[in-house]
Design an enzyme around this catalytic site. Structure first.
Site, short mmCIF file in Angstrom:
data_model
loop_
_atom_site.label_atom_id
_atom_site.label_comp_id
_atom_site.label_asym_id
_atom_site.label_seq_id
_atom_site.Cartn_x
_atom_site.Cartn_y
_atom_site.Cartn_z
N LYS A 1 1.10 -11.34 -4.45
CA LYS A 1 2.07 -10.77 -5.39
C LYS A 1 3.33 -10.28 -4.68
O LYS A 1 4.44 -10.51 -5.16
CB LYS A 1 1.43 -9.62 -6.18
CG LYS A 1 2.40 -8.92 -7.14
CD LYS A 1 2.98 -9.86 -8.20
CE LYS A 1 4.12 -9.23 -9.00
NZ LYS A 1 3.68 -8.14 -9.88
N LYS B 1 10.72 -1.28 -4.81
CA LYS B 1 9.41 -0.96 -4.24
C LYS B 1 8.68 -2.22 -3.78
O LYS B 1 8.12 -2.28 -2.69
CB LYS B 1 8.58 -0.18 -5.26
CG LYS B 1 7.15 0.11 -4.85
CD LYS B 1 6.14 -0.87 -5.44
CE LYS B 1 6.08 -0.78 -6.95
NZ LYS B 1 5.02 -1.67 -7.51
#
Length: 301
Positions: free
Chosen positions: A171, A240
């Site tokens: 991911k 992030k």
């Protein structure tokens, strides 16, 4: 029917929990902001008052949170999932975190006889609503086999990748591309408009050329050209994610490359007060830098 607990009812989690309810699963939900649970309760979900209440009753616990620290706190903190989950419980974490976080929580879960799968998703709110997410899974294969029917309700492409952390690694690599492609598309469009090219004509040509990308199309069509930046995926979350991806790149020895520049661009957008806007808003500091606005024209479509 297995009892499912779902913690985290934000943009993605609320839609995923709704899919599970519509598929007939027995779902209990929890969110810090309790009002977010109301639409799901109206659809038949039960609302738990605490994480511990939910975790003590569920066979499968799903989490879809914001940040790595949230995952660690919800699972390992006082009154967290692992303090009360029964041995044999399977946990599915859909949050985008780094593989180090996933492996840490998986080790703690194993100490309690609980299976923990990192299962981050890609596809945005639209994919969540349609059950068309891409889901990347790491962890014990036996647990993966047990939750495949649930994951098939949520995702169109569901891939088991290996041991704990493998799903999270995949991911953040995906998010590396999301961030880099987003910044590249923004720079290209701003440069073209600053040079004097029509934004609509330029976009029309790029999307039919080798410079095309899914991020170019998403950002330009849904957000930049119509000048509306209500988030699917917010700037602060992509920042992030690319930071975590850059950590992974450092760990394997690739070092500082394009991702670092993307991280700086998203940091600049946050500094400009754009943290809660859609990731496409990363274009705005670039526009301001050269004094242009990339917007719809008669040639956009």
């Amino acid at each position: 029917m297995m009892r499912v607990g779902f913690i985290g009812l934000g943009v993605m989690g609320s839609r995923m929990a709704k899919r599970l309810l519509e598929a007939g699963f027995n779902v209990t939900v929890y969110n810090r902001t309790t009002e977010k649970a109301v639409p799901l309760v109206n659809l038949g979900a039960r609302q738990a008052a605490t994480v511990a209440e939910l975790a003590g009753e569920a066979d499968i616990i799903c989490t879809c949170l914001s940040m790595p620290d949230d995952v660690i706190e919800v699972y390992t903190g006082e009154g967290g999932v692992l303090s009360v989950a029964r041995p044999g419980t399977i946990c599915l974490d859909f949050t985008t975190v780094g593989p180090k976080t996933s492996r840490f929580v998986a080790r703690r879960a194993d100490e309690h006889g609980v299976a923990y799968l990192d299962a981050p998703v890609s596809g945005g709110p639209e994919g969540a609503e349609q059950g068309a997410l891409t889901i990347m899974v790491g962890g014990a294969k036996e647990a993966w086999e047990q939750v495949r029917p649930l994951l098939r309700v949520l995702g169109k492409t569901v891939e088991y990748l290996g041991e704990s952390g493998a799903g999270s690694a995949a991911k953040v690599i995906n998010q590396y591309l999301v961030a880099v492609h987003s910044v590249a598309a923004a720079e290209a469009m701003v440069a073209g408009v600053a040079y004097g090219l029509d934004a609509g004509k330029l976009y029309r040509l790029l999307k039919e050329s080798y410079g095309d990308s899914r991020m170019l199309r998403r950002h330009m069509e849904q957000f930049v050209l119509p000048r509306q930046f209500t988030p699917g995926g917010a700037v602060k979350y992509v920042h992030k994610d690319v930071r975590l991806a850059n950590e992974l790149m450092d760990d394997i020895g690739l070092g500082h490359r394009l991702g670092v520049q993307a991280e700086k661009a998203f940091a600049a957008a946050i500094a400009a007060g754009l943290a809660d806007l859609d990731m496409a808003a990363v274009i705005q500091p670039l526009e301001q830098q050269v004094g242009v606005v990339v917007k719809e024209t008669e040639w956009t479509k």
